[in-house]
Design a protein around this motif. Structure first.
Motif, PDB file in Angstrom:
ATOM      1  N   ILE A 124       0.841  -1.203   0.000  1.00  0.00           N
ATOM      2  CA  ILE A 124       0.000   0.000   0.000  1.00  0.00           C
ATOM      3  C   ILE A 124       0.874   1.249   0.000  1.00  0.00           C
ATOM      4  O   ILE A 124       0.550   2.254  -0.644  1.00  0.00           O
ATOM      5  CB  ILE A 124      -0.969  -0.020   1.192  1.00  0.00           C
ATOM      6  CG1 ILE A 124      -2.074  -1.057   0.928  1.00  0.00           C
ATOM      7  CG2 ILE A 124      -1.586   1.363   1.439  1.00  0.00           C
ATOM      8  CD1 ILE A 124      -3.083  -1.192   2.031  1.00  0.00           C
ATOM      9  N   GLY A 125       2.002   1.195   0.708  1.00  0.00           N
ATOM     10  CA  GLY A 125       2.931   2.315   0.658  1.00  0.00           C
ATOM     11  C   GLY A 125       3.462   2.553  -0.745  1.00  0.00           C
ATOM     12  O   GLY A 125       3.581   3.703  -1.192  1.00  0.00           O
ATOM     13  N   ILE A 126       3.780   1.479  -1.466  1.00  0.00           N
ATOM     14  CA  ILE A 126       4.227   1.606  -2.853  1.00  0.00           C
ATOM     15  C   ILE A 126       3.120   2.207  -3.714  1.00  0.00           C
ATOM     16  O   ILE A 126       3.360   3.113  -4.523  1.00  0.00           O
ATOM     17  CB  ILE A 126       4.658   0.235  -3.406  1.00  0.00           C
ATOM     18  CG1 ILE A 126       5.859  -0.310  -2.631  1.00  0.00           C
ATOM     19  CG2 ILE A 126       4.982   0.329  -4.898  1.00  0.00           C
ATOM     20  CD1 ILE A 126       6.210  -1.749  -2.980  1.00  0.00           C
ATOM     21  N   ALA A 127       1.905   1.688  -3.547  1.00  0.00           N
ATOM     22  CA  ALA A 127       0.769   2.212  -4.319  1.00  0.00           C
ATOM     23  C   ALA A 127       0.562   3.698  -4.028  1.00  0.00           C
ATOM     24  O   ALA A 127       0.280   4.487  -4.943  1.00  0.00           O
ATOM     25  CB  ALA A 127      -0.494   1.421  -3.982  1.00  0.00           C
ATOM     26  N   ALA A 128       0.695   4.079  -2.768  1.00  0.00           N
ATOM     27  CA  ALA A 128       0.510   5.482  -2.389  1.00  0.00           C
ATOM     28  C   ALA A 128       1.546   6.368  -3.065  1.00  0.00           C
ATOM     29  O   ALA A 128       1.230   7.453  -3.585  1.00  0.00           O
ATOM     30  CB  ALA A 128       0.593   5.617  -0.867  1.00  0.00           C
ATOM     31  N   ALA A 129       2.803   5.913  -3.060  1.00  0.00           N
ATOM     32  CA  ALA A 129       3.865   6.698  -3.683  1.00  0.00           C
ATOM     33  C   ALA A 129       3.625   6.871  -5.178  1.00  0.00           C
ATOM     34  O   ALA A 129       3.769   7.968  -5.729  1.00  0.00           O
ATOM     35  CB  ALA A 129       5.215   6.026  -3.439  1.00  0.00           C
ATOM     36  N   ARG A 130       3.246   5.797  -5.846  1.00  0.00           N
ATOM     37  CA  ARG A 130       3.098   5.852  -7.299  1.00  0.00           C
ATOM     38  C   ARG A 130       1.811   6.537  -7.745  1.00  0.00           C
ATOM     39  O   ARG A 130       1.736   7.034  -8.874  1.00  0.00           O
ATOM     40  CB  ARG A 130       3.164   4.434  -7.874  1.00  0.00           C
ATOM     41  CG  ARG A 130       4.518   3.768  -7.656  1.00  0.00           C
ATOM     42  CD  ARG A 130       4.591   2.422  -8.374  1.00  0.00           C
ATOM     43  NE  ARG A 130       5.824   1.707  -8.044  1.00  0.00           N
ATOM     44  CZ  ARG A 130       6.124   0.515  -8.512  1.00  0.00           C
ATOM     45  NH1 ARG A 130       5.288  -0.110  -9.350  1.00  0.00           N
ATOM     46  NH2 ARG A 130       7.256  -0.076  -8.155  1.00  0.00           N
ATOM     47  N   SER A 131       0.802   6.558  -6.872  1.00  0.00           N
ATOM     48  CA  SER A 131      -0.477   7.160  -7.258  1.00  0.00           C
ATOM     49  C   SER A 131      -0.631   8.595  -6.772  1.00  0.00           C
ATOM     50  O   SER A 131      -1.622   9.250  -7.092  1.00  0.00           O
ATOM     51  CB  SER A 131      -1.632   6.315  -6.707  1.00  0.00           C
ATOM     52  OG  SER A 131      -1.647   6.346  -5.286  1.00  0.00           O
ATOM     53  N   GLY A 132       0.322   9.075  -5.973  1.00  0.00           N
ATOM     54  CA  GLY A 132       0.277  10.471  -5.554  1.00  0.00           C
ATOM     55  C   GLY A 132      -0.383  10.741  -4.219  1.00  0.00           C
ATOM     56  O   GLY A 132      -0.677  11.893  -3.897  1.00  0.00           O
ATOM     57  N   LEU A 133      -0.625   9.706  -3.419  1.00  0.00           N
ATOM     58  CA  LEU A 133      -1.216   9.924  -2.098  1.00  0.00           C
ATOM     59  C   LEU A 133      -0.183  10.501  -1.140  1.00  0.00           C
ATOM     60  O   LEU A 133       0.990  10.128  -1.180  1.00  0.00           O
ATOM     61  CB  LEU A 133      -1.735   8.603  -1.511  1.00  0.00           C
ATOM     62  CG  LEU A 133      -3.115   8.099  -1.887  1.00  0.00           C
ATOM     63  CD1 LEU A 133      -3.499   6.946  -0.965  1.00  0.00           C
ATOM     64  CD2 LEU A 133      -4.163   9.188  -1.821  1.00  0.00           C
ATOM     65  N   GLY A 134      -0.636  11.375  -0.231  1.00  0.00           N
ATOM     66  CA  GLY A 134       0.226  11.896   0.802  1.00  0.00           C
ATOM     67  C   GLY A 134       0.388  10.907   1.943  1.00  0.00           C
ATOM     68  O   GLY A 134      -0.288   9.874   1.997  1.00  0.00           O
ATOM     69  N   SER A 135       1.275  11.233   2.877  1.00  0.00           N
ATOM     70  CA  SER A 135       1.538  10.307   3.987  1.00  0.00           C
ATOM     71  C   SER A 135       0.345  10.184   4.924  1.00  0.00           C
ATOM     72  O   SER A 135       0.023   9.077   5.387  1.00  0.00           O
ATOM     73  CB  SER A 135       2.778  10.757   4.750  1.00  0.00           C
ATOM     74  OG  SER A 135       2.610  12.066   5.274  1.00  0.00           O
ATOM     75  N   PHE A 136      -0.329  11.296   5.212  1.00  0.00           N
ATOM     76  CA  PHE A 136      -1.505  11.221   6.082  1.00  0.00           C
ATOM     77  C   PHE A 136      -2.596  10.383   5.439  1.00  0.00           C
ATOM     78  O   PHE A 136      -3.240   9.552   6.093  1.00  0.00           O
ATOM     79  CB  PHE A 136      -2.024  12.630   6.391  1.00  0.00           C
ATOM     80  CG  PHE A 136      -3.282  12.639   7.216  1.00  0.00           C
ATOM     81  CD1 PHE A 136      -3.225  12.502   8.595  1.00  0.00           C
ATOM     82  CD2 PHE A 136      -4.532  12.773   6.613  1.00  0.00           C
ATOM     83  CE1 PHE A 136      -4.383  12.501   9.367  1.00  0.00           C
ATOM     84  CE2 PHE A 136      -5.688  12.765   7.372  1.00  0.00           C
ATOM     85  CZ  PHE A 136      -5.611  12.631   8.756  1.00  0.00           C
ATOM     86  N   GLU A 137      -2.823  10.589   4.148  1.00  0.00           N
ATOM     87  CA  GLU A 137      -3.842   9.825   3.440  1.00  0.00           C
ATOM     88  C   GLU A 137      -3.485   8.339   3.393  1.00  0.00           C
ATOM     89  O   GLU A 137      -4.370   7.477   3.469  1.00  0.00           O
ATOM     90  CB  GLU A 137      -4.015  10.365   2.012  1.00  0.00           C
ATOM     91  CG  GLU A 137      -4.697  11.716   1.922  1.00  0.00           C
ATOM     92  CD  GLU A 137      -3.803  12.866   2.345  1.00  0.00           C
ATOM     93  OE1 GLU A 137      -4.337  13.939   2.694  1.00  0.00           O
ATOM     94  OE2 GLU A 137      -2.561  12.694   2.341  1.00  0.00           O
ATOM     95  N   THR A 138      -2.206   8.031   3.279  1.00  0.00           N
ATOM     96  CA  THR A 138      -1.766   6.638   3.276  1.00  0.00           C
ATOM     97  C   THR A 138      -2.106   5.950   4.592  1.00  0.00           C
ATOM     98  O   THR A 138      -2.651   4.836   4.618  1.00  0.00           O
ATOM     99  CB  THR A 138      -0.245   6.560   3.025  1.00  0.00           C
ATOM    100  OG1 THR A 138       0.056   7.189   1.776  1.00  0.00           O
ATOM    101  CG2 THR A 138       0.237   5.121   3.003  1.00  0.00           C
ATOM    102  N   ALA A 139      -1.783   6.617   5.699  1.00  0.00           N
ATOM    103  CA  ALA A 139      -2.103   6.058   7.015  1.00  0.00           C
ATOM    104  C   ALA A 139      -3.609   5.968   7.216  1.00  0.00           C
ATOM    105  O   ALA A 139      -4.120   4.989   7.775  1.00  0.00           O
ATOM    106  CB  ALA A 139      -1.470   6.914   8.111  1.00  0.00           C
TER     107      ALA A 139
END
Length: 217
Positions: A124-139
């Motif tokens: 999910i962290g990889i997906a967040a990085a590649r899709s443009g999600l911020g760190s707060f949104e990732t958590a």
């Protein structure tokens, strides 16, 4: 609605083909062990403060590492060291396989490398990085997904009013936000917190050997 908000909604959609429909977030073994239904709110709060905070922190650090083109293996090892239950580790890595396929198809690596066999949180962290999600949104994604897994499973495991279950979800959203705030600034594997949840881990281990169950975990 911003693109990032829409991406968060997309990744939180239970219809994504990543296998989350097989999950009760540990609710099934908890109920089988005698936990009363009216303790579900407390159960979710406990998960958010322990195993889910560890997963959310792992996803946040994995996102940072992916953006920095760093090595993800240390992040995976840090998560595993903080997840003593083999059942929880095995289940997370099984979910990670579905998540990896999603990432490889929707957000492939610029260099053509395919995602490795990591836990769900790292993927999910990889997906967040590649899709443009911020760190707060990732958590937040990790926390909200767990909350939804519990409440969705509750409707299948107990005769419960769906509107009341929706109210539980609404009322616990601030808890998800609070958890996400605690971990959103983390960047290193050593920053990932280590929280003990022995009862949850015991239930997970018992469930992994159950012969009659509705959910995988």
């Amino acid at each position: 609605m911003t693109t990032q908000a829409m991406m968060l909604a997309f990744l939180a959609d239970v219809r994504l083909p990543v296998g989350t429909h097989t999950q009760s977030a540990g609710l099934e073994p908890a109920l089988q062990a005698g936990m009363p239904v009216d303790a579900v709110t407390e159960y979710v709060v406990t998960r958010l403060a322990t195993v889910i905070e560890v997963e959310a922190a792992t996803a946040v650090v994995a996102r940072f590492t992916e953006l920095a083109r760093g090595e993800l293996d240390p992040v995976e090892r840090a998560w595993a060291a903080r997840t003593p239950s083999r059942a929880l580790r095995d289940n997370s890595r099984q979910l990670g396989r579905g998540q990896a396929r999603l990432v490889d198809v929707l957000w492939p690596s610029a260099g053509g490398e395919r995602c490795g066999r990591y836990s769900r949180a790292v993927l999910i962290g990889i997906a967040a990085a590649r899709s443009g999600l911020g760190s707060f949104e990732t958590a937040s994604l990790i926390g909200y997904d767990d909350l939804q897994s519990v409440t969705s499973a509750l409707l299948k495991l107990e005769p419960t009013d769906p509107v009341q279950v929706a109210a539980v979800t609404r009322d616990l959203l601030p808890e998800v936000d609070a958890m996400a705030e605690r971990v959103a600034g983390l960047t290193r594997p050593d920053d990932i917190p280590a929280h003990a949840a022995p009862q949850l881990e015991l239930w997970a281990e018992q469930h992994s050997h159950a012969t009659e169950r509705l959910f995988h975990a």
